[in-house]
Design a protein around this motif. Structure first.
Motif, PDB file in Angstrom:
ATOM      1  N   VAL A  64       0.844  -1.196   0.000  1.00 30.18           N
ATOM      2  CA  VAL A  64       0.000   0.000   0.000  1.00 30.18           C
ATOM      3  C   VAL A  64       0.876   1.242   0.000  1.00 30.18           C
TER       4      VAL A  64
ATOM      5  N   ILE B  53     -10.426   3.693   0.748  1.00 28.12           N
ATOM      6  CA  ILE B  53     -10.882   2.446   0.123  1.00 28.12           C
ATOM      7  C   ILE B  53     -10.061   1.984  -1.068  1.00 28.12           C
ATOM      8  N   GLU B  54      -9.278   2.872  -1.672  1.00 28.47           N
ATOM      9  CA  GLU B  54      -8.662   2.517  -2.954  1.00 28.47           C
ATOM     10  C   GLU B  54      -7.729   1.316  -2.891  1.00 28.47           C
ATOM     11  N   HIS B  55      -7.080   1.086  -1.786  1.00 29.41           N
ATOM     12  CA  HIS B  55      -6.148  -0.040  -1.678  1.00 29.41           C
ATOM     13  C   HIS B  55      -6.836  -1.350  -1.289  1.00 29.41           C
ATOM     14  N   HIS B  56      -8.122  -1.286  -1.017  1.00 29.35           N
ATOM     15  CA  HIS B  56      -8.830  -2.454  -0.517  1.00 29.35           C
ATOM     16  C   HIS B  56      -9.778  -3.078  -1.530  1.00 29.35           C
ATOM     17  N   LEU B  57      -9.788  -2.555  -2.726  1.00 29.32           N
ATOM     18  CA  LEU B  57     -10.641  -3.109  -3.782  1.00 29.32           C
ATOM     19  C   LEU B  57      -9.784  -3.859  -4.786  1.00 29.32           C
ATOM     20  N   SER B  58     -10.301  -4.967  -5.251  1.00 34.02           N
ATOM     21  CA  SER B  58      -9.593  -5.723  -6.289  1.00 34.02           C
ATOM     22  C   SER B  58      -9.744  -4.994  -7.616  1.00 34.02           C
TER      23      SER B  58
END
Length: 141
Positions: free
Chosen positions: A4, A101-106
């Motif tokens: 991240v 949220i951007e780092h937690h979505l595939s």
């Protein structure tokens, strides 16, 4: 796979290169609210992992691998901002929400969000109806 933190640095370096034509350690440190020594350590790691070429006292540039990832990260960020704006999230909340949220979505989820945004943008009436439904549901809580 970059961490991240690595993604944040690559995204920031990419943005600086696009807007200023260069990225300095001090600019990155200021943007990410970290110490310049932390930036130097990360730049060395990104060099080791092939995302950029770094020469001590001479600066650095993104490699094609780093540039490609930087473009994807910027796309991800902009897409999520656009999506949150379409669904009516308050403008003053969008940036922090995207950062959260951007780092937690595939990438698969991002592709689906991209498809939805594209679908909604092809007809202004769709966005109007969506926002009307969201407001109706908000009122029922």
């Amino acid at each position: 796979m970059p961490t991240v933190s690595m993604e944040d640095y690559i995204e920031q370096i990419h943005n600086l290169m696009e807007t200023k034509g260069y990225a300095r350690v001090s600019d990155i440190a200021e943007a990410l609210l970290v110490h310049p020594s932390s930036v130097t350590k990360m730049v060395q790691k990104l060099d080791k992992d092939g995302y950029l070429n770094y020469e001590k006292y001479r600066g650095f540039v993104l490699t094609s691998k780093g540039e490609k990832l930087g473009e994807r990260l910027v796309y991800r960020h902009e897409l999520l901002e656009e999506f949150l704006e379409i669904i009516g999230v308050d403008k003053d909340k969008i940036y922090d929400d995207v950062e959260g949220i951007e780092h937690h979505l595939s990438w698969n989820s991002l592709d689906r969000i991209g498809n939805l945004v594209q679908y909604l943008e092809t007809d202004d009436q769709r966005v109007t109806e969506l926002l009307k439904n969201i407001e109706t549901n908000d009122a029922s809580y």
